[in-house]
Design an enzyme around this catalytic site. Structure first.
Site, short mmCIF file in Angstrom:
data_model
loop_
_atom_site.label_atom_id
_atom_site.label_comp_id
_atom_site.label_asym_id
_atom_site.label_seq_id
_atom_site.Cartn_x
_atom_site.Cartn_y
_atom_site.Cartn_z
N ALA A 1 0.85 -1.18 0.00
CA ALA A 1 0.00 0.00 0.00
C ALA A 1 0.89 1.24 0.00
O ALA A 1 2.06 1.19 0.41
CB ALA A 1 -0.91 0.00 1.22
N GLY B 1 -0.03 -4.83 1.02
CA GLY B 1 -1.25 -4.79 0.23
C GLY B 1 -1.10 -5.42 -1.13
O GLY B 1 -2.06 -5.96 -1.69
N GLU C 1 -1.65 -9.02 -0.54
CA GLU C 1 -3.07 -9.26 -0.28
C GLU C 1 -3.89 -9.19 -1.57
O GLU C 1 -4.87 -9.93 -1.73
CB GLU C 1 -3.58 -8.28 0.76
CG GLU C 1 -2.98 -8.57 2.13
CD GLU C 1 -3.42 -7.59 3.20
OE1 GLU C 1 -4.06 -8.02 4.17
OE2 GLU C 1 -3.14 -6.38 3.06
N GLU D 1 3.48 -6.00 7.67
CA GLU D 1 2.68 -4.94 8.29
C GLU D 1 2.97 -4.73 9.77
O GLU D 1 2.97 -3.59 10.25
CB GLU D 1 1.18 -5.22 8.10
CG GLU D 1 0.64 -4.89 6.72
CD GLU D 1 0.76 -6.02 5.73
OE1 GLU D 1 0.12 -5.96 4.67
OE2 GLU D 1 1.52 -7.00 6.02
#
Length: 274
Positions: free
Chosen positions: A91, A134, A137, A157
């Site tokens: 992310a 991210g 994911e 994370e």
């Protein structure tokens, strides 16, 4: 991959999602966070922030939602890749740092990835280079993952003071099992391509210059099968455990009445008689 995608005969050029003819503008092809090439039976979407290693920002999420809306309305297989030798490095930390509790509860990335996972037709993730946080994911939300030997995938994370809340906490254990998943999530360590293949996180490894072609081979194989049966297979596979076998039998009941089932089975029997 990226700006220099050359469509094959019958394909359309890679264009920024939301460009002319779409519902919203996301800028020129060079600045769009998602390049989309549309074919009759598939769509190839390339994450396109190479200067940020394809970090997933709000614009990328918005573009993914637009793409999902399109593929919900006109189901096709999706091949998801990244520009510049990277799938997605995570992310966008600059954006993530500024998000607060209400943003977390809104599930900005999680809801987009759920929507992607629930698309009617299969999603194939072609992973090169980094697929972290991210980005990992997003890859977990795909039905099929293939990679290059350069893949480095994981969820760091906790090292940033947060959890992997966009799917890793439940999808990763479904892919690699509880023991492996919790070890990876708690340590935050990065998995190499060889280990990813060994533990079933990806199903194939290919050289970088053959990766997209390999994804198309899988899409070609899917395209030869009955479309309705493919959609039904994905739907029952994604159904919760307590829905089986009822959900399977209901889907099968519909397919048993399908003209395509009779056509395909008749052709099979005729071939066997020759």
């Amino acid at each position: 991959m990226g700006d220099d995608v050359r469509p094959e005969p019958g394909a359309t050029a890679a264009v920024p999602l939301g460009s002319e003819g779409s519902r919203a503008s996301t800028g020129s092809a060079s600045s769009s966070p998602l390049l989309v090439e549309r074919r009759d039976d598939r769509v190839i979407a390339t994450l396109n922030r190479p200067e940020k290693r394809n970090a997933i920002d709000q614009a990328t999420i918005d573009a993914l939602h637009l793409l999902c809306a399109e593929l919900e309305a006109i189901p096709r297989t999706l091949i998801l890749a990244g520009a510049g030798g990277v799938f997605a490095s995570g992310a966008d930390i600059a954006e993530l740092r500024e998000r607060r509790a209400d943003d977390a509860r809104a599930g900005i990335n999680a809801n987009a990835f759920v929507r992607l996972a629930l698309l009617p037709m299969p999603v194939i993730a072609a992973l090169d280079g980094y697929a972290l946080g991210g980005g990992a994911e997003l890859a977990y939300a795909a039905d099929i993952r293939i990679a290059t030997p350069a893949l480095k995938i994981g969820n760091p994370e906790t090292g940033l003071g947060i959890i992997a809340a966009a799917g890793a906490s439940w999808r990763l254990k479904e892919i690699v099992g509880d023991a492996r998943a919790i070890e990876l999530l708690l340590t935050g360590r990065t998995v190499t391509a060889a280990e990813a293949l060994e533990i079933g996180l990806v199903s194939e490894l290919h050289p970088a210059d053959e990766l997209l072609a390999a994804a198309h081979v899988i899409a070609d194989r899917i395209a030869r099968n009955d479309r309705a049966a493919t959609i039904a297979t994905k739907r029952v596979f994604r159904a919760p455990r307590d829905a089986h076998p009822a959900v399977d039998l209901e889907e099968q009941a519909v397919l048993f009445e399908s003209p395509e089932k009779f056509r395909r089975m008749t052709e099979f029997l005729e071939r066997k008689q020759k």
